[in-house]
Design a protein around this motif. Structure first.
Motif, mmCIF file in Angstrom:
data_model
loop_
_atom_site.group_PDB
_atom_site.id
_atom_site.type_symbol
_atom_site.label_atom_id
_atom_site.label_comp_id
_atom_site.label_asym_id
_atom_site.label_seq_id
_atom_site.Cartn_x
_atom_site.Cartn_y
_atom_site.Cartn_z
ATOM 1 N N GLY A 26 -1.380 -6.288 2.603
ATOM 2 C CA GLY A 26 -0.152 -5.844 3.250
ATOM 3 C C GLY A 26 -0.467 -4.885 4.377
ATOM 4 O O GLY A 26 -1.603 -4.775 4.836
ATOM 5 N N SER A 27 0.554 -4.166 4.810
ATOM 6 C CA SER A 27 0.402 -3.225 5.927
ATOM 7 C C SER A 27 -0.112 -1.890 5.394
ATOM 8 O O SER A 27 0.637 -0.945 5.210
ATOM 9 N N ALA A 101 1.195 3.087 3.310
ATOM 10 C CA ALA A 101 1.448 1.932 4.161
ATOM 11 C C ALA A 101 1.481 2.361 5.620
ATOM 12 O O ALA A 101 1.649 3.553 5.929
ATOM 13 N N GLU A 102 1.319 1.419 6.512
ATOM 14 C CA GLU A 102 1.455 1.681 7.936
ATOM 15 C C GLU A 102 2.844 2.268 8.206
ATOM 16 O O GLU A 102 3.853 1.681 7.830
#
Length: 121
Positions: A26-27, A101-102
Motif C-alpha cells: 500500500g501507500s 502511510a503516505e
C-alpha cells in the motif's frame, strides 16, 4: 490502503521447521515495529516476537532458541523462522506492524489475516 498478508503456514511434524512471511503493501511511508502473534484454539492471543526498524529483536521465552524474527526494510517484509516445532506451537499466527502511510499521522497498528500452523505427527 495499507495491508499485511501472511504466508507460509501449514502442517509440519514435530521437530520440523517452517518459515512464515508477511508482506506490507500500500501507500507506506515508513514502518516502525513489526511483530508476530499467535492464538491457539481456546486461548488468548500472545506476542511471539518483535523486531524494531533498526533490527533489535525480542522473542517470547516459550520460543526462545527455536524461533527467529527478521525483516527486509526494502521489501517491507517480516519473517518468522520456526525450528524444532512442537505440538504446542499449533496456532494461527498473525503479523502486526506499526505503519505510517503516505500523508498519514503517527504509526497506527495493522494486522494481517493470519496463517494456520499445525504441528502434528
Amino acid at each position: 490502503q495499507v495491508q499485511l498478508v501472511e504466508s507460509g503456514g501449514g502442517l509440519v511434524q514435530p521437530g520440523g521447521s517452517l518459515r512464515l512471511s508477511c508482506a506490507a503493501s500500500g501507500s507506506i511511508f515508513s514502518i516502525s515495529h513489526m511483530r508476530w502473534y499467535r492464538q491457539a484454539a481456546g486461548k488468548e492471543r500472545e506476542l511471539v516476537a518483535t523486531i524494531t526498524s533498526g533490527g533489535i529483536t525480542n522473542v517470547a521465552d516459550s520460543v526462545k532458541g527455536r524461533f527467529t524474527i527478521s525483516r527486509d526494510n526494502v521489501k517491507n517484509m517480516v519473517y518468522l523462522q520456526m525450528d524444532n516445532l512442537k505440538p504446542e506451537d499449533t496456532a494461527v499466527y498473525y503479523c502486526n506492524a506499526d505503519i505510517r502511510a503516505e500523508g498519514g499521522i503517527g504509526y497506527p497498528t495493522y494486522w494481517g489475516q493470519g496463517t494456520q500452523v499445525t504441528v502434528s505427527s
